[in-house]
Design a protein around this motif. Structure first.
Motif, mmCIF file in Angstrom:
data_model
loop_
_atom_site.group_PDB
_atom_site.id
_atom_site.type_symbol
_atom_site.label_atom_id
_atom_site.label_comp_id
_atom_site.label_asym_id
_atom_site.label_seq_id
_atom_site.Cartn_x
_atom_site.Cartn_y
_atom_site.Cartn_z
ATOM 1 N N THR A 42 0.414 -1.184 -0.046
ATOM 2 C CA THR A 42 -0.327 0.221 -0.513
ATOM 3 C C THR A 42 0.844 1.354 0.306
ATOM 4 O O THR A 42 1.453 1.078 0.986
ATOM 5 C CB THR A 42 -1.079 -0.169 0.909
ATOM 6 O OG1 THR A 42 -1.874 -1.444 1.207
ATOM 7 C CG2 THR A 42 -1.484 1.101 1.002
ATOM 8 N N LEU A 45 -3.488 5.289 1.770
ATOM 9 C CA LEU A 45 -5.364 4.816 2.059
ATOM 10 C C LEU A 45 -6.209 5.799 2.002
ATOM 11 O O LEU A 45 -5.622 6.617 2.508
ATOM 12 C CB LEU A 45 -4.846 3.984 3.489
ATOM 13 C CG LEU A 45 -6.516 4.243 4.121
ATOM 14 C CD1 LEU A 45 -7.012 3.172 3.471
ATOM 15 C CD2 LEU A 45 -6.041 3.286 5.779
ATOM 16 N N THR A 75 -7.006 2.348 -1.713
ATOM 17 C CA THR A 75 -6.778 1.884 -1.944
ATOM 18 C C THR A 75 -5.224 2.249 -2.511
ATOM 19 O O THR A 75 -5.536 1.689 -3.952
ATOM 20 C CB THR A 75 -4.913 0.814 -0.588
ATOM 21 O OG1 THR A 75 -5.739 -0.268 -1.926
ATOM 22 C CG2 THR A 75 -5.276 0.551 0.157
#
Lengths: 345, 345
Positions: A42, A45, A75
């Motif tokens: 990721t 977010l 994300t």
């Protein structure tokens, strides 16, 4: 790979306002992608008001997050390992891998992002779900038209700020409502709204209604509803005949505001009838058919710098709960993001 | 001509329920038609719930009746003298000549009626404004479709009874709600609804909701709203995703019902969002473009006896106030009419 996965889980269901205690930080091994899956780390977010609903165990338009489950969220990620024919390491994808450092996916609900179009974070904001929401609400739901008057609540927020700019771009008179003088200045000076009113100013719904009436002498044709509460009370008496209300959210109600003791249902029902209003709730997921058109229209505007946006960035996944609680209070300014990992090299 | 004109005037504005004292019977000379006008004698007067709104001095979709003014209302009349090129003595017209034995008109809002199509009174009911309202609400507003589930409140009334029958004719599952066992039996046995529930039965909104849930296991796609109150409370939890509510009236609220002390606005607003409902108020006057289509479709059904309707007739203009008050209480059964004059010879 001996990396560690970090995730934020729902520890308990909130009563009213969420607190830090409703969340827990969990760690474990990074999963291996199975057949047909890819693994991604990721980068960004997104935090959004709708997540508050997912924390409750009641009927809503989506299933609640189970206790102990990873909080859901959009994300932007970089693919780092793949058994999926369409995704290769280095690909940047926008999806819903949740409040976690890593995630695996079979590609459902995932879209590749062109990293040259605009900063990656915009795939979660002005060119992502919030932008698409603003576009769908104005066009598909409210059928806003040039020459009409638009009120946007939470006008400096991720959805609202694009609704304001799209409204201006199509030739509407646009009135924003936002919380605080700084946000209102942004809405008029940077986003180009014709007026913006501060709902935190010390005044009643009636006072706010009077200010809107002055700015909208022919009434409000379209209300882009993000907040309910006092702003809703102030807009309803200003709605023009045949006005449309696109209900996108109601952030002021998410943590228990009941809008007072008087039963306002008869009043609002009568207003809908007398003014022949059309009130429609919507969810961006019902409007995926216009996503391509949205990206085609708004992508170039963002690249050319013609659409302004603000971001509030929390640093590190562990900061997400606090940033989310602040978002519900309206402390953020523009799109609330969490920087989870570095941009690709 | 030395005839006398009799009219019912608004003597005072009601607080809550209207009473006889709010009306007065006035007499005077029958007016002469001016240039381009015709004079007609009233045969039938229609009584409708919307008239309650005209008695108040507040903003609504139409101006209030002034104190001392003749109560407004739809009429079927026979032209008895004319200076208008399109109207001749003996013509039967439907218009809005009010609660009066005679009226003059320049033809605005007037339509000639074919006396051979159906009984004259139907021009005020199933083939008049109430029928047109049902047709517009189902088709233009709610966009009802075959296979969907429809709930109609005030289902035995002038508008509701046609909404039920049109819904059945287009292949919907239709659930009526009406006040009393006799009306409910009419709705199922004569109008053909799949079920009908008595809102006067001694039960809560929650009980009524449970009964609707049983009859509509997949939820309610379209709610034809005539009453608000307990029925609305019972229907909302049963609405299906993407359901539509066509708000035609809210008779239970017209005389001061506030639907209790709990503020239900947050609840209804949240329901609209979560289920992505579309709630739209409408007035038949906004849908004159489909009047011809309505008459073409429904006229032959009435002539062939395929559409059932009920009428409650009060005898003589002086009986109108009492009949109107009874209408607001729901004492009528089907279309409420006043017989003001004899049918043409």
């Amino acid at each position: 790979m001996t990396q560690t996965l970090t995730r934020i889980a729902l520890a308990s269901r909130p009563v009213g306002w969420p607190t830090q205690e409703n969340f827990s930080v969990e760690t474990g091994p990074v999963p291996e992608p199975g057949p047909g899956q890819f693994l991604a780390r990721t980068i960004w977010l997104s935090l959004d008001p709708y997540m508050r609903g997912r924390m409750d165990d009641g009927p809503s338009y989506a299933a609640p997050v189970p206790l102990g489950g990873t909080m859901e969220g959009g994300t932007v990620s970089e693919v780092i390992a793949s058994n999926h024919p369409d995704y290769a390491p280095g690909d940047i994808v926008v999806g819903r891998l949740g409040w976690a450092s890593h995630g695996v996916s079979d590609g459902t609900g995932v879209r590749k992002v062109d990293p040259n179009l605009a900063p990656l974070s915009t795939a979660l904001g002005v060119l992502g779900m919030p932008g698409h929401t603003a576009y769908a609400g104005l066009n598909a739901v409210a059928q806003a038209r040039a020459g009409e008057t638009l009120v946007v609540s939470a006008a400096s927020g991720a959805v609202g700020s694009l609704a304001v700019q799209l409204g201006k771009a199509m030739g509407m008179t646009v009135i924003g409502v936002a919380g605080g003088a700084a946000k209102c200045a942004f809405v008029t000076d940077e986003l180009g709204a014709d007026a913006c009113f501060d709902h935190r100013a010390d005044e009643t719904a009636k006072d706010l209604a009077a200010r809107i009436a002055k700015a909208a002498p022919n009434g409000v044709d379209v209300y882009f509803e993000n907040v309910a509460g006092k702003t809703l009370e102030a807009v309803i008496p200003n709605m023009a005949q045949h006005g449309r209300i696109a209900i996108c959210g109601m952030i002021s109600l998410y943590s228990g505001n009941t809008m007072g003791d008087r039963n306002q249902l008869p009043w609002i029902w009568r207003s809908i009838l007398v003014k022949r209003l059309r009130v429609q709730g919507f969810l961006v997921g019902d409007h995926m058919d216009i996503q391509a058109r949205f990206l085609e229209e708004v992508g170039p505007l963002v690249k050319a710098g013609k659409v302004k946006f603000r971001e509030t960035v929390a640093e590190g996944l562990e900061a997400a709960p606090e940033a989310f609680i602040a978002l519900l209070r309206g402390d953020n300014f523009g799109k609330q993001l969490v920087r989870v990992g570095a941009d690709p090299a």
